[in-house]
Scaffold this active site. Structure first.
Site, PDB file in Angstrom:
ATOM      1  N   GLU A  81      -9.725  -1.275   4.991  1.00 52.90           N
ATOM      2  CA  GLU A  81     -10.380  -0.934   6.247  1.00 52.90           C
ATOM      3  C   GLU A  81     -11.739  -1.645   6.369  1.00 52.90           C
ATOM      4  O   GLU A  81     -12.290  -2.117   5.355  1.00 52.90           O
ATOM      5  CB  GLU A  81     -10.552   0.586   6.336  1.00 52.90           C
ATOM      6  CG  GLU A  81      -9.227   1.349   6.430  1.00 52.90           C
ATOM      7  CD  GLU A  81      -8.519   1.212   7.787  1.00 52.90           C
ATOM      8  OE1 GLU A  81      -8.645   0.174   8.462  1.00 52.90           O
ATOM      9  OE2 GLU A  81      -7.826   2.171   8.172  1.00 52.90           O
ATOM     10  N   ASP A 133      -7.681  -2.378  13.978  1.00 47.84           N
ATOM     11  CA  ASP A 133      -9.084  -2.505  13.552  1.00 47.84           C
ATOM     12  C   ASP A 133      -9.280  -3.676  12.591  1.00 47.84           C
ATOM     13  O   ASP A 133     -10.340  -3.813  11.971  1.00 47.84           O
ATOM     14  CB  ASP A 133      -9.580  -1.199  12.916  1.00 47.84           C
ATOM     15  CG  ASP A 133      -8.853  -0.845  11.614  1.00 47.84           C
ATOM     16  OD1 ASP A 133      -7.944  -1.599  11.201  1.00 47.84           O
ATOM     17  OD2 ASP A 133      -9.197   0.199  11.003  1.00 47.84           O
ATOM     18  N   ASP A 152       0.832  -1.206   0.000  1.00 46.14           N
ATOM     19  CA  ASP A 152       0.000   0.000   0.000  1.00 46.14           C
ATOM     20  C   ASP A 152       0.864   1.252   0.000  1.00 46.14           C
ATOM     21  O   ASP A 152       2.086   1.179   0.151  1.00 46.14           O
ATOM     22  CB  ASP A 152      -0.968  -0.013   1.197  1.00 46.14           C
ATOM     23  CG  ASP A 152      -0.310  -0.510   2.479  1.00 46.14           C
ATOM     24  OD1 ASP A 152       0.925  -0.508   2.559  1.00 46.14           O
ATOM     25  OD2 ASP A 152      -1.042  -0.906   3.407  1.00 46.14           O
ATOM     26  N   HIS A 178      -7.485  -4.378   9.788  1.00 44.40           N
ATOM     27  CA  HIS A 178      -7.143  -4.231   8.369  1.00 44.40           C
ATOM     28  C   HIS A 178      -5.908  -5.033   8.002  1.00 44.40           C
ATOM     29  O   HIS A 178      -5.045  -5.282   8.846  1.00 44.40           O
ATOM     30  CB  HIS A 178      -6.986  -2.753   7.970  1.00 44.40           C
ATOM     31  CG  HIS A 178      -5.794  -2.040   8.542  1.00 44.40           C
ATOM     32  ND1 HIS A 178      -5.891  -0.817   9.165  1.00 44.40           N
ATOM     33  CD2 HIS A 178      -4.467  -2.344   8.570  1.00 44.40           C
ATOM     34  CE1 HIS A 178      -4.691  -0.404   9.535  1.00 44.40           C
ATOM     35  NE2 HIS A 178      -3.816  -1.332   9.196  1.00 44.40           N
TER      36      HIS A 178
HETATM   37  C1  F6R Z   1       1.390  -1.505   5.994  1.00 46.66           C
HETATM   38  C2  F6R Z   1       0.180  -2.318   6.096  1.00 46.66           C
HETATM   39  C3  F6R Z   1      -0.638  -2.308   7.322  1.00 46.66           C
HETATM   40  C4  F6R Z   1       0.192  -2.605   8.586  1.00 46.66           C
HETATM   41  C5  F6R Z   1      -0.687  -2.504   9.821  1.00 46.66           C
HETATM   42  C6  F6R Z   1       0.098  -2.766  11.077  1.00 46.66           C
HETATM   43  O1  F6R Z   1       1.967  -1.696   4.704  1.00 46.66           O
HETATM   44  O2  F6R Z   1      -0.156  -2.961   5.157  1.00 46.66           O
HETATM   45  O3  F6R Z   1      -1.655  -3.271   7.217  1.00 46.66           O
HETATM   46  O4  F6R Z   1       0.739  -3.881   8.472  1.00 46.66           O
HETATM   47  O5  F6R Z   1      -1.234  -1.217   9.881  1.00 46.66           O
HETATM   48  O6  F6R Z   1       1.053  -1.769  11.250  1.00 46.66           O
HETATM   49  P1  F6R Z   1       2.166  -1.901  12.373  1.00 46.66           P
HETATM   50  O7  F6R Z   1       2.993  -3.078  12.018  1.00 46.66           O
HETATM   51  O8  F6R Z   1       2.959  -0.619  12.272  1.00 46.66           O
HETATM   52  O9  F6R Z   1       1.450  -2.068  13.666  1.00 46.66           O
END
Ligand code: F6R
Length: 261
Positions: free
Chosen positions: A143, A136, A67, A138
Site C-alpha cells: 500500500e 490506489d 499475497d 498498490h
Molecule cells: C492480488 C493483488 C492485488 C490486485 C489488485 C487489483 O493478489 O496482488 O494487487 O492485483 O488489488 O485487484 P483486481 O484485479 O481485483 O482489481
C-alpha cells in the site's frame, strides 16, 4: 516498461497468457508468480484453455501467490490460496504442493512473511510475475507509503482497497480483513519478467502514475519503471488518462516486432 492498449479483456488475457506460456515452454520448471483478484481471470482462463488443448503443461512448474489476507479462516473461499485454486491452479496440472501462498493464518505472520520470502529465493526466484494494480496504486498488497525495496512483509490495507475488495465479501467492508502478508516491492522486482493486466476506469489514475508519473512510494506500482522487462496491458478505460498515446502505440508495435510476434 512496455505498454499496450488493447481492445478487450479477452485480448489482454490472451496476450498476457501467451507471455506466461512462452516462459513455460522455454523452461518447463518455471516459477510463476500469481496475482489474485479479478483482473487476471481472463489470463488464467486462457492458460487453462492452452493446457486443455495440450499446448502447455505445469507438471514441472511451481507457483507463488503474491499475497494473502491475515485473519481470515484458512478455509474461507476468499482466502487467496483458495481463490487461486478455484479459478486456476486446480484446473491445470501443477504437482501437489507446487502452488504456494503466504500463511496468512500463521500464529506469527511476521515469521510467516520472512519464511515465504526465503521460500521464493530457495525456488530460484520468480521467472514471470503476473500483476494487477489497485486503484490506489498498490501491487501485491504494497500500500502507499511503504518501502520501495521491501521484502515480503505484513502490510495493512487502505480503506480504498477494503472498499474495492468488499465485492468479494458480500459487499460488506467490515468483512474485509485489515491486514495481509504481501511479497514486498523488492521481492516483486526480482522477478525476471513482470506482466501486468489492468482494466476499467477505476484504475485510470493509478495507470497514469504508473506509466507517466514520477517513481514514488505514494504510488507503489511506479517502482516497475525500474524493471527492464515489464509489460503492462491496458484496456481503453484504464488508459484514458495517459498522454502521448501515439508514441505508446508505436513503441508497442516496435516491441512486438522485436519479439517476433
Ligand atoms: C492480488 C493483488 C492485488 C490486485 C489488485 C487489483 O493478489 O496482488 O494487487 O492485483 O488489488 O485487484 P483486481 O484485479 O481485483 O482489481
Amino acid at each position: 516498461m512496455h505498454v499496450a492498449v488493447l481492445g478487450s479483456e479477452e485480448e489482454i488475457g490472451k496476450v498476457a497468457a501467451d507471455r506466461v506460456a512462452k516462459v513455460l515452454k522455454a523452461k518447463p520448471n518455471a516459477v510463476i508468480g500469481l496475482a489474485t483478484g479479478s483482473s487476471p481471470l481472463p489470463l488464467y482462463q486462457d492458460l487453462i484453455r492452452q493446457y486443455q488443448a495440450g499446448e502447455i503443461s505445469f507438471a514441472k512448474a511451481q507457483a507463488f501467490c503474491l499475497d494473502e489476507y491475515v485473519g481470515l479462516d484458512p478455509d474461507h473461499p476468499e482466502a487467496y490460496r483458495n481463490f487461486i485454486k478455484r479459478v486456476f491452479t486446480s484446473q491445470v496440472d501443477f504437482p501437489q504442493g507446487a502452488v504456494n501462498a503466504p500463511q496468512g493464518a500463521a500464529a506469527d505472520p511476521v515469521w510467516a512473511a520472512d519464511e515465504y520470502d526465503a521460500q521464493i529465493r530457495a525456488a530460484g526466484g520468480v521467472d514471470i510475475q503476473v500483476l494487477g494494480i489497485g486503484s490506489d496504486g498498490h501491487i501485491g498488497f504494497n500500500e502507499p507509503g511503504g518501502s520501495l525495496t521491501s521484502r515480503t512483509h505484513v502490510d495493512f490495507l487502505t480503506d480504498q482497497t477494503r472498499r474495492d475488495n468488499a465485492r468479494f465479501f458480500e459487499g460488506n467492508i467490515d468483512q474485509v480483513p485489515t491486514a495481509c502478508i504481501t511479497q514486498g516491492l523488492g521481492t516483486i522486482m526480482e522477478a525476471r519478467e513482470l506482466i501486468m493486466v489492468v482494466t476499467g476506469a477505476g484504475k485510470a489514475d493509478a495507470v497514469r502514475e504508473l506509466v507517466q508519473g514520477p517513481v514514488s512510494a505514494q504510488w507503489p506500482a511506479t517502482i516497475m519503471q525500474f524493471h527492464n522487462r515489464a509489460v503492462v496491458l491496458l484496456d481503453e478505460a484504464a488508459a484514458s488518462k495517459l498522454s502521448d498515446r501515439e508514441h505508446i502505440q508505436d513503441a508497442w508495435e516496435g516491441f512486438q516486432r522485436l519479439e517476433g510476434n
